[in-house]
Design a protein around this motif. Structure first.
Motif, mmCIF file in Angstrom:
data_model
loop_
_atom_site.group_PDB
_atom_site.id
_atom_site.type_symbol
_atom_site.label_atom_id
_atom_site.label_comp_id
_atom_site.label_asym_id
_atom_site.label_seq_id
_atom_site.Cartn_x
_atom_site.Cartn_y
_atom_site.Cartn_z
ATOM 1 N N HIS A 145 -8.922 -9.939 1.641
ATOM 2 C CA HIS A 145 -7.528 -9.689 2.013
ATOM 3 C C HIS A 145 -6.626 -9.526 0.793
ATOM 4 N N VAL A 150 -8.562 -0.402 5.105
ATOM 5 C CA VAL A 150 -9.848 -0.398 4.404
ATOM 6 C C VAL A 150 -10.781 0.618 5.068
ATOM 7 N N PHE A 162 -4.032 1.024 -8.272
ATOM 8 C CA PHE A 162 -4.195 0.206 -7.066
ATOM 9 C C PHE A 162 -4.681 1.081 -5.924
ATOM 10 N N PRO A 171 -5.203 -7.646 -2.555
ATOM 11 C CA PRO A 171 -5.183 -6.340 -3.221
ATOM 12 C C PRO A 171 -5.825 -6.436 -4.597
ATOM 13 N N ALA A 229 -3.252 -11.406 -5.897
ATOM 14 C CA ALA A 229 -4.033 -10.222 -6.272
ATOM 15 C C ALA A 229 -5.270 -10.594 -7.065
ATOM 16 N N GLY A 258 0.817 -1.207 0.000
ATOM 17 C CA GLY A 258 0.000 0.000 0.000
ATOM 18 C C GLY A 258 0.853 1.260 0.000
ATOM 19 N N ASP A 307 -7.302 -0.424 -3.888
ATOM 20 C CA ASP A 307 -8.501 -1.124 -3.453
ATOM 21 C C ASP A 307 -8.171 -2.581 -3.166
ATOM 22 N N SER A 308 -9.138 -3.293 -2.598
ATOM 23 C CA SER A 308 -8.912 -4.692 -2.261
ATOM 24 C C SER A 308 -10.216 -5.466 -2.348
ATOM 25 N N ILE A 342 -6.355 -1.094 1.502
ATOM 26 C CA ILE A 342 -5.726 -2.414 1.515
ATOM 27 C C ILE A 342 -5.427 -2.807 2.945
#
Length: 428
Positions: A128, A191, A122, A130, A216, A94, A124-125, A187
């Motif tokens: 658990h 979150v 990137f 990514p 991922a 992150g 977001d997730s 992430i």
């Protein structure tokens, strides 16, 4: 160097067996006190293995981290911290990175020296895992090394995404194909909310890469933009399309762009061309070299500490060996009383000590490889980077050195026992 350190143990065994049959008595000593011998061998094995594991694991970290960055020929980001950009793009850590504009991406993609320009988004997730937004071409290049590779070379099962509401997952993601998931903003422990308006169907599972991308969820870059209400980056007459070309005026910013040049030398040209006030181009390998330099400093410090530990271990082995052999002094005195010359007693003691030390050093190789493998598994579990564990000839110098020095040191207690008064030892 390895051969040089193996000479003392070899000489000890040859001299110990020359002209005298010490073998039966050595075997008798080992059978008489197996517990003492095993404890002594175990201590030597642990001391040897820890020093060996340090070198093996440090080399594995270098190889694993470099392998994870293999497909990232050149990264272009907004000016800032290249280390943070590397950790975010390659290792999916992150990071809050500034964004490149749509116009900058257009310049990159339209450059004649560029063969592939893949945006990365990137932050977001999904659970658990990514969530990373990119293009299908980069997914193919990441897994198979060819942006035009077919699905069979890229996927273990399923198919690649065909629209902004589909995704593929890495080999280690514990989700199922056909499952619909809801991405979250942030992430891990960062979150901060969910994108409940966007449901994504998982359509394929990628082949294993040995990188953090195996953990991922990979979506079209348009999915990340739509999740944040930023549109899909395409002109009005191209709504629903995936991948470039994008409309620079509608394209939201991206944290990073992975670039592959048409020729190997073209990467250097592109680095110079896109290192300016609006963008920063760098080779991940160069950033890794800086990190390796720090790692090398730590390794040198650890090597000094390991060397000091080995010296203390050798001294401890010498003391322990003296105490161990003193326990057998009455038996050696009886041999002398029965007519055995001093050289026979010396050869017997030195052979016995050499066998214990050599067996301990050999066992230490196994202990070192086992310790390095366990540590590599822990690092892989924590980072997603596969850490290879391999043994080279240079790794064997540590156990050979410890065995060689210890065998030379064993001359002292062997000589003292051979010269002790027979009557005093017989009386106890």
């Amino acid at each position: 160097m390895l051969t040089g350190w193996l000479i003392p143990p070899a000489c000890a065994l040859l001299l110990g067996l020359w002209r005298y049959r010490t073998g039966p008595l050595v075997r008798a000593l080992l059978r008489r006190h197996p517990g003492v011998a095993l404890v002594f061998v175990g201590l030597i094995a642990v001391a040897t293995g820890l020093g060996l594991a340090l070198g093996v694991q440090e080399r594995g970290i270098r190889a694993g981290s470099a392998g994870a960055a293999d497909r990232f020929d050149l990264l272009i980001t907004a000016p800032g911290n290249d280390t943070g950009a590397l950790l975010a793009a390659v290792y999916l850590q992150g990071a809050d990175l500034p964004l490149l504009s749509g116009e900058t991406f257009r310049r990159i993609r339209n450059d004649p020296a560029v063969a592939m320009a893949a945006p990365l988004a990137f932050g977001d997730s999904v659970g658990h895992a990514p969530m990373v937004g990119t293009t299908a071409a980069f997914v193919r290049y990441l897994v198979a090394g060819d942006a035009a590779a077919g699905d069979a070379a890229v996927l273990d099962e399923g198919r690649l995404f065909l629209n902004a509401r589909e995704a593929v997952i890495g080999a280690e993601v514990t989700l199922s194909l056909g499952q619909r998931v809801e991405p979250s903003h942030g992430i891990g422990g960062a979150v901060s909310g969910s994108h409940a308006h966007l449901q994504i169907e998982l359509t394929g599972r990628l082949a294993r890469t040995g990188t953090p991308w195996d953990r991922a969820v990979i979506v079209p870059v348009e999915t990340v933009w739509l999740a944040h209400g930023l549109g899909d980056g395409h002109a009005a007459d191209a709504r629903g399309a995936l991948g470039p070309p994008f409309d620079p005026s509608r394209m939201p910013g991206v944290p990073a762009v992975v670039v592959r040049a048409t020729t190997p030398g073209g990467h250097y040209t592109l680095r110079e061309r896109f290192t300016d006030a609006g963008s920063m181009a760098f080779f991940p390998a160069e950033v890794l070299m800086r990190l390796y330099a720090v790692l090398g400093d730590v390794r040198r410090l650890m090597s000094w500490l390991s060397g000091l530990t080995q010296v203390l271990v050798v001294i401890a082995i010498g003391v322990a060996l003296s105490i161990l052999l003193r326990g057998f002094s009455r038996r050696f005195a009886m041999l002398r009383a029965l007519g055995a010359p001093r050289r026979f007693v010396f050869s017997l003691v030195w052979t016995y000590a050499a066998i214990l030390l050599l067996v301990g050093a050999l066992a230490g190789i196994g202990v070192g490889v086992l310790a390095a493998s366990v540590l590599a598994d822990r690092i892989t579990a924590a980072s997603g980077v596969r850490m290879p564990v391999s043994l080279t000839l240079s790794d064997l110098i540590v156990p050979a050195m410890l065995a060689g020095v210890s065998v030379l040191l064993a001359v002292l207690p062997a000589g003292l026992l051979a010269r002790r008064p027979i009557v005093a030892d017989l009386r106890g």
